[in-house]
Write a protein that holds these residues in place. Structure first.
Motif, PDB file in Angstrom:
ATOM      1  N   GLN A   1      -5.557   9.146   0.414  1.00 19.92           N
ATOM      2  CA  GLN A   1      -4.868  10.423   0.612  1.00 19.92           C
ATOM      3  C   GLN A   1      -5.656  11.584  -0.004  1.00 19.92           C
ATOM      4  O   GLN A   1      -5.667  12.674   0.518  1.00 19.92           O
ATOM      5  CB  GLN A   1      -3.456  10.383   0.031  1.00 19.92           C
ATOM      6  CG  GLN A   1      -3.378  10.533  -1.456  1.00 19.92           C
ATOM      7  CD  GLN A   1      -1.938  10.724  -1.868  1.00 19.92           C
ATOM      8  OE1 GLN A   1      -1.134   9.854  -1.691  1.00 19.92           O
ATOM      9  NE2 GLN A   1      -1.625  11.854  -2.423  1.00 19.92           N
TER      10      GLN A   1
ATOM     11  N   GLU B   1       5.405   3.232  -3.553  1.00 20.31           N
ATOM     12  CA  GLU B   1       6.250   4.346  -4.009  1.00 20.31           C
ATOM     13  C   GLU B   1       7.324   4.675  -2.970  1.00 20.31           C
ATOM     14  O   GLU B   1       8.436   5.034  -3.326  1.00 20.31           O
ATOM     15  CB  GLU B   1       5.418   5.617  -4.246  1.00 20.31           C
ATOM     16  CG  GLU B   1       4.444   5.511  -5.399  1.00 20.31           C
ATOM     17  CD  GLU B   1       3.039   5.181  -4.914  1.00 20.31           C
ATOM     18  OE1 GLU B   1       2.931   4.407  -3.923  1.00 20.31           O
ATOM     19  OE2 GLU B   1       2.070   5.655  -5.516  1.00 20.31           O
ATOM     20  N   ARG B   2       6.969   4.558  -1.694  1.00 15.33           N
ATOM     21  CA  ARG B   2       7.927   4.923  -0.644  1.00 15.33           C
ATOM     22  C   ARG B   2       8.913   3.795  -0.351  1.00 15.33           C
ATOM     23  O   ARG B   2      10.054   4.044   0.000  1.00 15.33           O
ATOM     24  CB  ARG B   2       7.189   5.314   0.632  1.00 15.33           C
ATOM     25  CG  ARG B   2       6.394   6.595   0.491  1.00 15.33           C
ATOM     26  CD  ARG B   2       5.697   6.942   1.784  1.00 15.33           C
ATOM     27  NE  ARG B   2       6.641   6.938   2.891  1.00 15.33           N
ATOM     28  CZ  ARG B   2       6.518   6.207   3.981  1.00 15.33           C
ATOM     29  NH1 ARG B   2       5.476   5.424   4.123  1.00 15.33           N
ATOM     30  NH2 ARG B   2       7.412   6.247   4.922  1.00 15.33           N
TER      31      ARG B   2
ATOM     32  N   ASP C   1      -9.110   7.024  -3.066  1.00 18.29           N
ATOM     33  CA  ASP C   1      -7.734   7.129  -2.630  1.00 18.29           C
ATOM     34  C   ASP C   1      -7.737   7.772  -1.244  1.00 18.29           C
ATOM     35  O   ASP C   1      -8.257   8.862  -1.057  1.00 18.29           O
ATOM     36  CB  ASP C   1      -6.964   8.014  -3.622  1.00 18.29           C
ATOM     37  CG  ASP C   1      -5.509   8.117  -3.252  1.00 18.29           C
ATOM     38  OD1 ASP C   1      -5.176   7.706  -2.133  1.00 18.29           O
ATOM     39  OD2 ASP C   1      -4.731   8.600  -4.079  1.00 18.29           O
TER      40      ASP C   1
ATOM     41  N   GLN D   1       9.487   6.254  -9.422  1.00 15.81           N
ATOM     42  CA  GLN D   1       8.239   6.865  -9.909  1.00 15.81           C
ATOM     43  C   GLN D   1       7.840   6.323 -11.270  1.00 15.81           C
ATOM     44  O   GLN D   1       6.664   6.060 -11.528  1.00 15.81           O
ATOM     45  CB  GLN D   1       8.388   8.375  -9.957  1.00 15.81           C
ATOM     46  CG  GLN D   1       8.216   8.981  -8.584  1.00 15.81           C
ATOM     47  CD  GLN D   1       8.681  10.405  -8.506  1.00 15.81           C
ATOM     48  OE1 GLN D   1       8.906  11.051  -9.518  1.00 15.81           O
ATOM     49  NE2 GLN D   1       8.851  10.893  -7.301  1.00 15.81           N
TER      50      GLN D   1
ATOM     51  N   CYS E   1       1.400   9.083  -0.145  1.00 13.02           N
ATOM     52  CA  CYS E   1       1.017   7.739  -0.600  1.00 13.02           C
ATOM     53  C   CYS E   1       0.172   7.027   0.459  1.00 13.02           C
ATOM     54  O   CYS E   1       0.361   5.840   0.718  1.00 13.02           O
ATOM     55  CB  CYS E   1       2.230   6.876  -0.910  1.00 13.02           C
ATOM     56  SG  CYS E   1       3.393   7.601  -2.020  1.00 13.02           S
TER      57      CYS E   1
ATOM     58  N   GLN F   1      -4.313  19.783  -1.509  1.00 12.41           N
ATOM     59  CA  GLN F   1      -3.632  18.757  -2.306  1.00 12.41           C
ATOM     60  C   GLN F   1      -2.459  19.456  -2.968  1.00 12.41           C
ATOM     61  O   GLN F   1      -2.632  20.494  -3.599  1.00 12.41           O
ATOM     62  CB  GLN F   1      -4.566  18.257  -3.415  1.00 12.41           C
ATOM     63  CG  GLN F   1      -5.516  17.159  -3.003  1.00 12.41           C
ATOM     64  CD  GLN F   1      -4.774  15.854  -2.757  1.00 12.41           C
ATOM     65  OE1 GLN F   1      -4.756  15.417  -1.633  1.00 12.41           O
ATOM     66  NE2 GLN F   1      -4.177  15.251  -3.757  1.00 12.41           N
TER      67      GLN F   1
ATOM     68  N   SER G   1       0.824  -1.205   0.000  1.00 11.19           N
ATOM     69  CA  SER G   1       0.000   0.000   0.000  1.00 11.19           C
ATOM     70  C   SER G   1       0.863   1.262   0.000  1.00 11.19           C
ATOM     71  O   SER G   1       0.356   2.367  -0.080  1.00 11.19           O
ATOM     72  CB  SER G   1      -0.931  -0.004   1.216  1.00 11.19           C
ATOM     73  OG  SER G   1      -0.173   0.084   2.397  1.00 11.19           O
ATOM     74  N   ASN G   2       2.159   1.078   0.112  1.00  9.34           N
ATOM     75  CA  ASN G   2       3.089   2.198   0.155  1.00  9.34           C
ATOM     76  C   ASN G   2       4.247   1.993  -0.806  1.00  9.34           C
ATOM     77  O   ASN G   2       5.384   2.366  -0.517  1.00  9.34           O
ATOM     78  CB  ASN G   2       3.672   2.275   1.575  1.00  9.34           C
ATOM     79  CG  ASN G   2       3.098   3.409   2.338  1.00  9.34           C
ATOM     80  OD1 ASN G   2       3.208   4.547   1.900  1.00  9.34           O
ATOM     81  ND2 ASN G   2       2.474   3.114   3.448  1.00  9.34           N
TER      82      ASN G   2
ATOM     83  N   ARG H   1      -3.449   3.724  -8.953  1.00  8.71           N
ATOM     84  CA  ARG H   1      -4.432   4.020  -7.918  1.00  8.71           C
ATOM     85  C   ARG H   1      -5.792   4.192  -8.580  1.00  8.71           C
ATOM     86  O   ARG H   1      -5.937   4.949  -9.527  1.00  8.71           O
ATOM     87  CB  ARG H   1      -4.065   5.293  -7.160  1.00  8.71           C
ATOM     88  CG  ARG H   1      -2.860   5.092  -6.273  1.00  8.71           C
ATOM     89  CD  ARG H   1      -2.685   6.182  -5.250  1.00  8.71           C
ATOM     90  NE  ARG H   1      -1.475   5.899  -4.455  1.00  8.71           N
ATOM     91  CZ  ARG H   1      -1.477   5.230  -3.325  1.00  8.71           C
ATOM     92  NH1 ARG H   1      -2.600   4.763  -2.833  1.00  8.71           N
ATOM     93  NH2 ARG H   1      -0.347   4.998  -2.670  1.00  8.71           N
TER      94      ARG H   1
ATOM     95  N   GLU I   1       7.706  15.529  -7.793  1.00  9.19           N
ATOM     96  CA  GLU I   1       6.575  15.156  -8.661  1.00  9.19           C
ATOM     97  C   GLU I   1       5.483  14.360  -7.948  1.00  9.19           C
ATOM     98  O   GLU I   1       4.464  14.037  -8.528  1.00  9.19           O
ATOM     99  CB  GLU I   1       7.041  14.355  -9.907  1.00  9.19           C
ATOM    100  CG  GLU I   1       7.918  15.136 -10.864  1.00  9.19           C
ATOM    101  CD  GLU I   1       7.255  16.409 -11.350  1.00  9.19           C
ATOM    102  OE1 GLU I   1       6.076  16.372 -11.712  1.00  9.19           O
ATOM    103  OE2 GLU I   1       7.937  17.465 -11.333  1.00  9.19           O
ATOM    104  N   LEU I   2       5.698  14.031  -6.679  1.00 10.59           N
ATOM    105  CA  LEU I   2       4.706  13.221  -5.970  1.00 10.59           C
ATOM    106  C   LEU I   2       3.586  14.117  -5.441  1.00 10.59           C
ATOM    107  O   LEU I   2       3.828  15.234  -5.013  1.00 10.59           O
ATOM    108  CB  LEU I   2       5.393  12.520  -4.789  1.00 10.59           C
ATOM    109  CG  LEU I   2       4.682  11.299  -4.257  1.00 10.59           C
ATOM    110  CD1 LEU I   2       4.787  10.162  -5.265  1.00 10.59           C
ATOM    111  CD2 LEU I   2       5.308  10.853  -2.941  1.00 10.59           C
ATOM    112  N   GLU I   3       2.352  13.586  -5.513  1.00  7.69           N
ATOM    113  CA  GLU I   3       1.224  14.348  -4.956  1.00  7.69           C
ATOM    114  C   GLU I   3       1.054  13.984  -3.494  1.00  7.69           C
ATOM    115  O   GLU I   3       1.043  12.816  -3.136  1.00  7.69           O
ATOM    116  CB  GLU I   3      -0.056  14.022  -5.725  1.00  7.69           C
ATOM    117  CG  GLU I   3      -0.172  14.824  -6.996  1.00  7.69           C
ATOM    118  CD  GLU I   3      -1.518  14.642  -7.665  1.00  7.69           C
ATOM    119  OE1 GLU I   3      -2.517  14.418  -6.955  1.00  7.69           O
ATOM    120  OE2 GLU I   3      -1.549  14.713  -8.897  1.00  7.69           O
ATOM    121  N   ILE I   4       0.923  15.011  -2.687  1.00 10.93           N
ATOM    122  CA  ILE I   4       0.738  14.776  -1.250  1.00 10.93           C
ATOM    123  C   ILE I   4      -0.415  15.650  -0.757  1.00 10.93           C
ATOM    124  O   ILE I   4      -0.870  16.538  -1.489  1.00 10.93           O
ATOM    125  CB  ILE I   4       2.012  15.115  -0.438  1.00 10.93           C
ATOM    126  CG1 ILE I   4       2.372  16.591  -0.588  1.00 10.93           C
ATOM    127  CG2 ILE I   4       3.166  14.248  -0.846  1.00 10.93           C
ATOM    128  CD1 ILE I   4       3.445  17.059   0.382  1.00 10.93           C
ATOM    129  N   SER I   5      -0.896  15.387   0.436  1.00 17.15           N
ATOM    130  CA  SER I   5      -1.857  16.347   0.989  1.00 17.15           C
ATOM    131  C   SER I   5      -1.429  16.718   2.398  1.00 17.15           C
ATOM    132  O   SER I   5      -0.908  15.886   3.140  1.00 17.15           O
ATOM    133  CB  SER I   5      -3.280  15.797   0.959  1.00 17.15           C
ATOM    134  OG  SER I   5      -3.345  14.576   1.616  1.00 17.15           O
TER     135      SER I   5
END
Lengths: 695, 83
Positions: free
Chosen positions: A271, A99-100, A269, A256, B64, B25, A96-97, A265, B47-51
């Protein structure tokens, strides 16, 4: 036996997977020279192969900041003293994570070892609307990827299948850097190869990707290699290329790009969408008012439980010790050996083992806080307070553990990423009143407040704990500018795991491990100290027929310990203590818990089965004790001065030994011992002398 | 050349994560500062989307799906733009 290393980010489910793969076949030890636990187990594949599975400390990357992360890097590079290079690595990734967590996978691939990716928590990823194309991911990474759900045992067998012989081929490095960096990697690899270094290209990439690695003392690396790496990195820097920056960026870009094609996704989502259940809980538990109310309430419950609930198991331990003493008394003939076994070994070690229930109870609550995810929130809340004295919220866990015993507290600092913060925390941890001080506090508070109720006494006890804590924070504030460390102030950065049910099996396992390690310590270091103390208190033996032969108090006065007490009387007299108290203080420097027992011998108090009765008798004797001129020794001022002395003095040799091991220098360990003793003396002196002037 | 200017313009229009409002966002444009590598390793990648979920001395962000708490000083090293 070949070694397979298990690595993964914190909260990736690595330990759960380790338990699922090894079952009960686990053993815990230490890496040579450091106190980081080495946990390993036996892994059997369905094909009959047997491996040692090594559970390495969790880390976000192989660019370490904390000592336990350094172990992970060194084991994987084959640099760790006393540990063989693993034959393969299982990389645990939280699906679930993805990318990290893939960043660490890329770093592990760069090591040139066979790698299997355990794609854990696939159910959670699906729930969050993340669809992962496992085949594509495996193809792109060039290694087997096994979906699994460690907490339910799903996919564990497939993972074991993936580790059959022959092990998968090592994958190739995925990312490409600029011409300058690639050329530096090439030159450095050639040099390492010519030096006969194992895994030359892995070391070369690491040396250029981590300025710390090429700068810090590395026993496994020749200094000429490090200086070549420094030169090559400076050449790149002159051309405007930072090798660290470029390599870390190249890795994240590759992650990425792979996530774009292999993980999509869909739907809701978490987030982007609304708040999760954890977020809703956080709105209360991290609230400026309700969050603190919950935290203070929780701490109250924890400490109340430690003091009240532990009475029962402590009683059982006491009964066991008494039964053992009784057994020895009936079985052995009178003489030195019987005294040694009864008073030195059973009595001495027993006085330490009796605190085990309190230590385990506190560790149980810490385990609950950790496995439910609350510990990270507590650290976040406390960061605001601790930052005012130069500490980070990460110091909260070690300091909380120190209320049980400073040793696990000091050892818990190894997960702190700032060397300066770590040292500061180690230096102040012994001022968190540990459970060994409790019997002394009980004796003295009972004397000081004999006419008051239990509530007032409890309040004063709380005040004493507060005094230690506030003094520790004040000391951190004073020391922070003086302790050398990284130029840049370390900032708070922490993952807040989702709240979950407490993992009882993990807590029980951890408690058993801690209890065993405590008992081992009691059976070795403390046993040795107890025998030494007993010898100092027993010899030279009084001559037959001399008055001391029938009077234990006089015999103690004439013993080596008694002589030491007399010798230091000029030092303790200004604090209001007589030579008997001085003797007990000298003995308490090995371990505080022997203070009451030693005082009891000095004042000829008979041992009683009931602890309360014993304390009552001892208080009675102390209250009657007088100086040669008839003045009372134990005035309220003397008692207060003693209380203050116990709050501040570092009377625990095992702590000093652990501080030496954790800081790698006697300078800090001895400095702390001398500093805390000096503060204790000055504080007790001030209380007694100022009090005498005022009264 | 034009691509470089466009990129510079984007960075110019970016703000730091500390300055962004809670509940927004955001997309990470650039990391600038001494803790870049540490931030990247824990999940704050370009480039990553975060909130951003909450503000304060330490802010909480969703990266993520994971909640990460970071100090204001670290937030200053993350340049973001609104999505």
């Amino acid at each position: 036996m070949e070694i397979i290393a298990l690595v993964g980010n914190p909260n990736s489910g690595k330990t759960t997977l380790f338990n699922a793969l090894t079952g009960a076949n686990q053993k815990t030890g230490n890496y040579p020279g450091v106190t980081v636990s080495r946990v390993s187990g036996v892994l059997r594949t369905p094909h009959g192969n047997k491996f040692e599975l090594l559970d390495l400390p969790g880390c976000y990357s192989l660019t370490p900041k904390a000592p336990d992360e350094r172990i992970t890097r060194d084991v994987l590079l084959g640099d760790q003293q006393g540990s063989e290079l693993p034959s393969a690595v299982v990389c645990v990734v939280d699906a679930s994570n993805l990318e990290r967590h893939l960043y660490l996978v890329l770093q592990v691939i760069d090591l040139g070892l066979p790698v299997v990716v355990a794609l854990n928590k696939v159910d959670l990823a699906e729930k969050l609307g993340l669809r992962i194309n496992v085949e594509l991911l495996s193809e792109e990474l060039g290694l087997p990827v096994v979906p699994c759900q460690a907490n339910r045992g799903k996919g564990v067998l497939d993972l074991k299948h993936a580790m059959r012989h022959p092990l998968p081929h090592p994958s190739r490095r995925k990312w490409q850097a600029s011409k300058q960096t690639e050329s530096a990697i090439h030159d450095l690899t050639a040099k390492l190869e010519s030096e006969g270094m194992q895994k030359p290209s892995a070391h070369a990439v690491h040396l250029l990707a981590d300025a710390g690695y090429r700068g810090e003392d590395q026993p496994a690396l020749d200094p000429s290699i490090q200086s070549l790496a420094v030169d090559l990195a400076s050449v790149c820097a002159r051309e405007g290329v930072s090798t660290e920056e470029e390599i870390s960026q190249a890795r994240t870009q590759w992650v990425q790009s792979i996530c774009k094609v292999a993980a999509r996704r869909q739907g809701v989502d978490a987030q982007a969408g609304g708040l999760t259940t954890s977020d809703k809980i956080d709105q209360v538990l991290l609230h400026p008012v309700w969050g603190w109310a919950f935290f203070v309430g929780l701490m109250f419950v924890v400490f109340w439980s430690i003091f009240s609930l532990s009475e029962y198991p402590m009683g059982w331990v006491e009964m066991g010790i008494d039964a053992l003493k009784q057994g020895v008394s009936t079985l052995m003939p009178d003489g030195d050996v019987k005294d040694l076994v009864n008073d030195g070994v059973i009595g001495g070690v027993g006085s330490v083992v009796i605190f085990l229930p309190q230590i385990l109870l506190l560790l149980f609550f810490i385990g609950l806080m950790e496995t439910t995810g609350y510990m990270a929130r507590a650290a976040l809340l406390m960061d605001g307070v601790m930052s005012k004295v130069g500490l980070s919220g990460r110091a909260f866990l070690p300091l909380l553990s120190s209320y049980a015993c400073a040793i696990p507290g000091i050892m818990a600092t190894r997960s702190m990423d700032s060397a300066k913060q770590r040292l500061l925390t180690i230096l102040i941890a012994p001022w968190m009143s540990c459970t060994a001080r409790l019997p002394v506090y009980s004796l003295l508070i009972g004397m000081l407040l004999a006419g008051y109720g239990a509530a007032v006494q409890a309040l004063v006890l709380g005040g004493i704990y507060g005094l230690g804590t506030v003094s520790a924070l004040f000391a951190a504030w004073l020391l922070a500018p003086k302790v050398k460390g990284e130029e840049e102030v370390s900032h708070f950065l922490m993952e807040l795991p989702s709240y979950s049910k407490p993992d009882v099996s993990f807590i029980v396992r951890h408690l058993v491990e801690r209890a065993w390690s405590f008992l081992r310590k009691a059976g070795t270091v403390i046993l040795g100290l107890c025998i030494l103390l007993w010898a100092l208190e027993t010899y030279p033996k009084p001559k037959e027929g001399s008055p001391a032969a029938d009077d234990p108090a006089l015999a103690l006065e004439q013993s080596y310990m008694g002589r030491m007490g007399h010798a230091i009387e000029p030092l303790v007299k200004p604090l209001g203590y007589d030579w008997r108290t001085g003797t007990a203080l000298v003995a308490a420097f090995a371990a505080r818990e022997v203070f009451n027992a030693n005082l009891a011998i000095s004042y000829s108090v008979e041992e009683a089965d009931d602890e309360d009765k014993f304390l009552e008798q001892l208080r009675g004797k102390l209250a009657k004790a007088t100086w040669p001129d008839g003045r009372k020794v134990y005035t309220p001022l003397t008692t207060m001065s003693l209380l203050v002395f116990f709050v501040y003095a570092l009377q625990c040799l095992p702590t000093t030994v652990v501080v030496r091991r954790e800081t790698g220098s006697w300078k800090w360990a001895i400095g702390q011992l001398v500093g805390m003793t000096a503060v204790a003396w000055l504080a007790a002196f001030t209380v007694y002398q100022v009090g005498s002037l005022l009264s | 050349m034009i691509a470089d200017i466009a990129s510079d313009l984007k960075v110019d229009s970016a703000m730091t994560l500390s300055k962004a409002s809670a509940g927004c966002q955001l997309r990470i444009r650039q990391l600038a500062g001494s803790a870049c590598q540490r931030l990247r390793e824990i999940g704050f990648c370009e480039e990553l989307e975060i909130s951003k979920l909450s503000d304060g001395r330490n802010m909480i962000c969703s990266v993520c799906g994971t909640r990460l708490a970071l100090s204001k000083k670290l937030g200053d090293q993350v340049l973001v733009e609104m999505v």
